[in-house]
Write an enzyme that holds these catalytic residues in place. Structure first.
Site, PDB file in Angstrom:
ATOM      1  CB  VAL A 152      -0.941  -0.022   1.224  1.00  0.00           C
ATOM      2  CG1 VAL A 152      -0.149   0.159   2.522  1.00  0.00           C
ATOM      3  CG2 VAL A 152      -2.042   1.021   1.120  1.00  0.00           C
ATOM      4  CE  LYS A 153       3.448   1.924   5.135  1.00  0.00           C
ATOM      5  NZ  LYS A 153       2.994   2.924   6.096  1.00  0.00           N
ATOM      6  CG  ASP A 154       4.115   0.647  -4.339  1.00  0.00           C
ATOM      7  OD1 ASP A 154       5.037   0.585  -3.502  1.00  0.00           O
ATOM      8  OD2 ASP A 154       3.932  -0.217  -5.211  1.00  0.00           O
TER       9      ASP A 154
END
Length: 453
Positions: A43-45
């Site tokens: 999700v950090k993208d």
């Protein structure tokens, strides 16, 4: 032709997948937002792109600059992808509790990785918070991301993840459940969803050793709650600005063991290979089951890929060492089965005490059976030797028979573990297991404690 101009354009629009077997006891529709479909597998993208683009726009990040960030690994991967496409250098500061896979992946995509100790205060000069800030001050033309307090983090999820979930559920979502670390995901998604429907409940998953749950419920930042934990990606010993507690309806805490066990269950029961925080989310979801009704639509977010935990939660030896592997220990043989082939270390009655001490050091053991030509006749342990040394500084040159205690009890392989446990006392720290053919093995208190589930 249908193609993306670079890998960053493939971020987002991740699938929503119905969970079945693992949530069978929950009387509601449970959907997983599987963020491992992002190119950096987490999700950090999403927020990595947003934070960099916002820093470029206001001049904090200049062409050819160096990006510096303290990360548990996933944010570093997202930043690395953006840095590659946009031509920046990247330094990732990571704590030593993170998996080797995460560190190796970051190096593989061109990041310089600096590893810091986990068990230090955030203000300690060795902490990854402090090291990140220091490197930013020392490195020319650099920018310190600070995902914890960088509000572009939660804004990315307000602009992207929240709207995706709302659209994919056709506005029918009633609960959003997610692990909380920096707070960007829960706050960004929570803000968007509550703007669409104030009745949507936002639940955060916390871990033991973190301050979030108690702070949310009492407003007290309790430093006594802060201690080292194994679960990765959730929980904090600080209060990041990205955590908007006013948007969160409640927290539930999940143990390290449950998080690890349920991480494996997701793969085995749903065929979804995701990371440690996903396991925590599913166990937390089950702990909250009384909050859900049949008509509810519950969305749980899976942060990252299981590939980053192959050497940890998906490794039997790692799980077994921590007592996380769900094995049925009922007999003496179950306790020793993983090291039954190891030779039993003994000492003879006429050997010197110094020989026993040397053997304890070499093999890192605390108890040794004593033998003579007739078999087991005594035992020595660290406590015996320490007391003997206090009484007589020359004890090292005395024969073992002068300081040995009673021999350890001997049981058969099939002896129930309850019977074995009863043989331990203040005077007896070990039990021998008869393997047959004249061979024996040893069970210590440590082995018994390690078998407790």
């Amino acid at each position: 032709m249908d193609f993306s101009n670079n890998i960053l354009e493939t971020i987002g629009n991740t699938p929503l997948v119905k969970l079945n077997k693992i949530v069978a006891e929950i009387d509601a529709l449970v959907l997983a937002k599987v963020e491992t479909f992002n190119p950096g597998n987490s999700v950090k993208d999403r927020m990595a792109v947003k934070m960099i683009e916002d820093a470029e726009a206001d001049g904090r990040l200049k062409p050819g600059g160096t990006i510096i960030e303290g990360t548990s690994g996933n944010t570093g991967m997202g930043l690395a992808l953006v840095a590659i496409v946009k031509g920046y250098k990247l330094i990732c500061v990571i704590s030593d509790k993170q998996s080797k896979e995460k560190m190796d992946i970051l190096r593989a995509v061109g990041a310089k990785v600096v590893v810091c100790p986990t068990d230090v205060e955030p203000t300690d000069s060795r902490s990854y918070y402090s090291v990140s800030k220091r490197l930013a001050e020392e490195t020319p033309n650099s920018w310190y991301v600070n995902q914890y307090d960088n509000m572009s983090n939660s804004l990315a999820h307000y602009e992207q993840t929240g709207p995706e979930i709302w659209k994919q559920t056709d506005g029918k979502i009633t609960h959003f459940v997610v692990g909380v670390g920096t707070g960007g995901t829960i706050s960004g998604v929570g803000k968007y969803l509550k703007e669409q429907n104030p009745n949507i409940k936002i639940w955060g998953i916390d871990t033991y050793g973190s301050v979030f749950k108690k702070y949310h419920e009492t407003g007290i930042f309790d430093e006594n709650e802060i201690y080292s934990y194994i679960t990765e990606g959730i929980g904090e010993d600080i209060l990041p600005k990205n955590v908007d507690f006013s948007l969160i309806d409640g927290f539930t805490k999940v143990t390290d063991k449950d998080a690890a066990v349920y991480t494996r269950k997701i793969a085995l029961e749903e065929g979804i290979f995701v990371g440690n925080s996903a396991g925590a989310c599913i166990k937390g979801l089950l702990q909250l089951k009384e909050h859900f009704k049949p008509e509810d639509v519950v969305v749980v977010l899976f942060h990252d890929s299981g590939s980053r935990y192959v050497g940890k939660m998906f490794n039997d030896d790692w799980m077994r060492e921590r007592g996380f592997l769900e094995e049925n220990v009922t007999k003496a043989e179950d306790v020793i089965k993983d090291h039954i082939d190891k030779e039993l270390i003994v000492v003879r009655t006429e050997e010197l005490v110094s020989h026993a001490i040397e053997r304890m050091r070499k093999y890192k053991i605390s108890q040794i059976p004593v033998v003579d030509i007739n078999g087991f006749v005594g035992s020595v342990d660290e406590t015996d030797l320490f007391r003997s040394y206090v009484a007589d500084k020359n004890v090292a040159e005395k024969p073992i028979k002068d300081v040995m205690g009673k021999p350890f009890p001997i049981v058969k392989l099939g002896t129930p573990i309850e019977e074995v446990s009863k043989l331990f006392s203040k005077e007896n720290d070990a039990v021998l297991v008869d393997l047959g053919n004249g061979h024996h093995h040893i069970i210590t208190k440590y082995d018994i404690i390690g078998s407790i589930k």
